[in-house]
Design a protein around this motif. Sequence first.
Motif, PDB file in Angstrom:
ATOM      1  N   UNK A 187      -6.012  -0.924   3.659  1.00 20.45           N
ATOM      2  CA  UNK A 187      -4.671  -0.337   3.585  1.00 20.45           C
ATOM      3  C   UNK A 187      -4.751   1.155   3.276  1.00 20.45           C
TER       4      UNK A 187
ATOM      5  N   UNK B 121      -4.375   2.232   6.854  1.00 21.01           N
ATOM      6  CA  UNK B 121      -2.952   1.861   6.852  1.00 21.01           C
ATOM      7  C   UNK B 121      -2.633   0.798   7.903  1.00 21.01           C
ATOM      8  N   UNK B 122      -3.669   0.134   8.401  1.00 20.75           N
ATOM      9  CA  UNK B 122      -3.441  -0.912   9.411  1.00 20.75           C
ATOM     10  C   UNK B 122      -3.574  -0.388  10.839  1.00 20.75           C
TER      11      UNK B 122
ATOM     12  N   UNK C   7       2.504  -8.071   2.996  1.00 21.63           N
ATOM     13  CA  UNK C   7       2.998  -6.978   2.152  1.00 21.63           C
ATOM     14  C   UNK C   7       4.055  -6.156   2.888  1.00 21.63           C
ATOM     15  N   UNK C   8       3.738  -5.789   4.124  1.00 19.59           N
ATOM     16  CA  UNK C   8       4.671  -4.964   4.901  1.00 19.59           C
ATOM     17  C   UNK C   8       6.006  -5.671   5.113  1.00 19.59           C
TER      18      UNK C   8
ATOM     19  N   UNK D   2       7.715  -6.015   1.511  1.00 18.87           N
ATOM     20  CA  UNK D   2       7.976  -4.884   0.606  1.00 18.87           C
ATOM     21  C   UNK D   2       8.052  -3.513   1.256  1.00 18.87           C
ATOM     22  N   UNK D   3       7.495  -3.324   2.439  1.00 20.86           N
ATOM     23  CA  UNK D   3       7.446  -1.967   2.981  1.00 20.86           C
ATOM     24  C   UNK D   3       8.585  -1.681   3.957  1.00 20.86           C
ATOM     25  N   UNK D   4       9.265  -2.719   4.403  1.00 18.32           N
ATOM     26  CA  UNK D   4      10.373  -2.491   5.331  1.00 18.32           C
ATOM     27  C   UNK D   4      11.659  -2.300   4.547  1.00 18.32           C
ATOM     28  N   UNK D   5      12.591  -1.637   5.159  1.00 21.69           N
ATOM     29  CA  UNK D   5      13.865  -1.410   4.485  1.00 21.69           C
ATOM     30  C   UNK D   5      14.638  -2.726   4.381  1.00 21.69           C
TER      31      UNK D   5
ATOM     32  N   UNK E 171      14.014  -6.424   4.106  1.00 20.21           N
ATOM     33  CA  UNK E 171      12.814  -7.195   3.747  1.00 20.21           C
ATOM     34  C   UNK E 171      12.950  -8.671   4.103  1.00 20.21           C
ATOM     35  N   UNK E 172      12.061  -9.138   4.942  1.00 21.75           N
ATOM     36  CA  UNK E 172      12.110 -10.529   5.379  1.00 21.75           C
ATOM     37  C   UNK E 172      11.198 -11.357   4.472  1.00 21.75           C
ATOM     38  N   UNK E 173      11.707 -11.623   3.265  1.00 18.78           N
ATOM     39  CA  UNK E 173      10.899 -12.320   2.261  1.00 18.78           C
ATOM     40  C   UNK E 173      10.488 -13.715   2.752  1.00 18.78           C
TER      41      UNK E 173
ATOM     42  N   UNK F  64       9.877 -14.834   5.838  1.00 16.41           N
ATOM     43  CA  UNK F  64       8.753 -14.770   6.786  1.00 16.41           C
ATOM     44  C   UNK F  64       7.466 -14.462   6.021  1.00 16.41           C
TER      45      UNK F  64
ATOM     46  N   UNK G 151       9.918   1.902  -1.734  1.00 18.87           N
ATOM     47  CA  UNK G 151       9.392   0.532  -1.774  1.00 18.87           C
ATOM     48  C   UNK G 151       9.642  -0.191  -3.090  1.00 18.87           C
TER      49      UNK G 151
ATOM     50  N   UNK H  32      -0.603   2.510  11.072  1.00 17.45           N
ATOM     51  CA  UNK H  32       0.068   1.278  11.464  1.00 17.45           C
ATOM     52  C   UNK H  32       1.432   1.121  10.822  1.00 17.45           C
TER      53      UNK H  32
ATOM     54  N   UNK I  31      12.702   2.115  11.607  1.00 17.25           N
ATOM     55  CA  UNK I  31      11.367   1.563  11.341  1.00 17.25           C
ATOM     56  C   UNK I  31      10.701   0.963  12.581  1.00 17.25           C
TER      57      UNK I  31
END
Lengths: 311, 423
Positions: A246, A250-251, A265-266, A269-272, A274-276, A278, B70, B241, B387
Amino acid sequence: MRVLQRLLGVPRIGWAFVAPNLAVLGLFTFLPIAINFHYALTGGAQLYPTERPFVGGENFAILFECTNHFDPSTCRKDLFWRAVYNTGSFAMLQVALMVLFSLITALVLNRKILGRGFFRGVFFYPVLLSPVVVALIWKWILQREGVLNALVQSAGGTGIEWLNVSGWAFSWTVFVSIWAHMGFYTLILLAGLQAIPADLYEAAQMDHASPWRRFSRITLPLLMPSLLVVIVLALIRAVQVFDEVFVLTGGGPGSATLFVVQFIYQTAFAESIRLYGIAAAASLVLAFTLLVLTLVQLRVTRRSVDGGRDA
Amino acid sequence: MQFRHLLVARATAVVVASIAGAALAGEIRVACYSDGNECEVTQELAKRFEAQNSDVKVVIDKVPYKAIMETLPVQLAAGEGPDIARVTDLGGLSRYYLDITPYVKDPKAWEANFGQTLKWLRSSPNDKGIYGMMTQLTVTGPFVNKTLFEQAKVPMPGPKATWDEWAVATRQVAKATQVPYAMAFDRSGHRFMGAAISQGAKVFDAKGGLVIDDGYKAMAKKFYDWNRDGTMPKEVWGGVGGSTYRDAFEEFANARVVLYLSGSWQVARMEKQIGKNFDWVVVPNPCGAGGCTGMPGGAAFVALKRTKNPKDVGRFLDFMAGDAVYAEYMAKTNNIPASAAVAKKGVEYNVAPAAKAALGAFVAQVGTVSPVAYELQGYQYNRALFNPTAQRLGQAVAGEMSLDDALKRIASDVDEQVKAATK
């Protein structure tokens, strides 16, 4: 104690002793697992469990929805499948190379060479470093204006975008991971090598056995239990890979070094938005994989212990 | 049984959070990230506020931008967090905002001064609350290396030049001066959308939902081609990414690129890091079928519902929004004011001529920003578009998928995220 005994009775007094441990285990292990299941079975972007609508197995269905599971681009969650395949490739390559290099290093360090103690320290040192430190060190080396390109250019070559070209970036994540963890596995194998009785080698030498024969007929079979433990441990760790990669890539580039834990994680937590659900479903899939690997490890360890006893 | 466990866990979490995270009575905590010196200036002004309001203590917690993006949303969702935060996801966090209308001296003055941006913080068009104030108004736009243009003896395109004309001109400059790249965009869906709206992207369909239309696709095609033919450095968008933000500032500051699309918040950094290395200017946003627009944006101090001291929070924000204090804040942080009164009066920036000219150029562009861009900036789920734009176009640039596939994925990602958010 007597009061407790009187209150609970002798047969149940054991529960009083294990209660604190059970409470800690329940609070920090079983409760999070239960909550994870709850998230995996609910939808929406809300964080509070009570605000999330129940969707049953929909999150798992979304994750596994593919026209062709061997082609991530045909999957609804293409990034999850890219991460799965990346993790699989990474685990196979990294574990194979890690075991090979660890074995070679252990064999060399097991010999009476000059500065043996120093070299043992050198190989083990990266294990003591934080994964973030490891990644930052290698990032400075591998970035476009990094140390490696400076060396390449000073030798008359052209700098290479080590971390911006998919193949290179993936290869470097494998290399850096091996560099960081090899010392730990070398140590296990070294301990295994030192447990092999020296008289076996002496007897083989008296029979004029070649070095290769000694290695293949004595060292390898007797080292096998340690080797199997190393393989399984390395495999579990490889499937869990996240922090070093990471920070290092960063992938990227694209999703060339996106692994399953980073996908989780993405998504969570990293998206605005958040699809908890999934993310929780993906983490359960990962947990299941790790459970299988752990069971394999337990079986292998037990077999090696039993094998040792039989011998 | 499981449900009861969850309730117990939630109750425990609330108790722990209230013990661990709550500010003391009369103390307000401000989570602040800096583009330049915003937190230091806020600290300075907070001291003045404390001197005038001895019953209130303002604690400025300087945090990285990543924490605002975040960590803060998770904290807020769990009922924790600061009393005030400096945020950029203006509409996305609106459900956590506290309406400070009862605590400000003159709500009408707030409406008059910040009316254009107050709605960005509101959860719906019917919402009339006051939730905070913009600490900076930003506009995206291109920075150009003027020295390279002069060295190449290529005339700089005029104010109405199109993106294609700029691409041709900067390629000529790059070739003549042996600079590796002609143009670079920050890796951000927000930056991309300014150019896309200029190409005619309408962004919203008739029902008000996000749509990937022909204008968006036209800009995506240009952008993809520029990355593939070497006009742009592939590593900026393709090198990382996910939807990770990556700016191209270093490329520009090291004179590796002729034109750099970023925004007004970079002016202070430009002045500080480039200095006299070369001359740089801000030019009007290039044009297309949909106009010549950048994206508005910025950061806002917002009051948060979880505060135990709503009155003090309101008083502090009221103090910060006062004309004199706000003007001082803008002047010291080199930001574009969102307050109409301060903007009308003008801000006296104490910066080098190049930075002053750049700020002037950005201020001039505020008035030319497309209404579509304003609407998108105020849309609660705008990041559901930003995004995936960064992520999928990044994958296309990296050669992982075709542009057509990337556009399809963007559309499905947007759809999925908006559905999840509204579930």
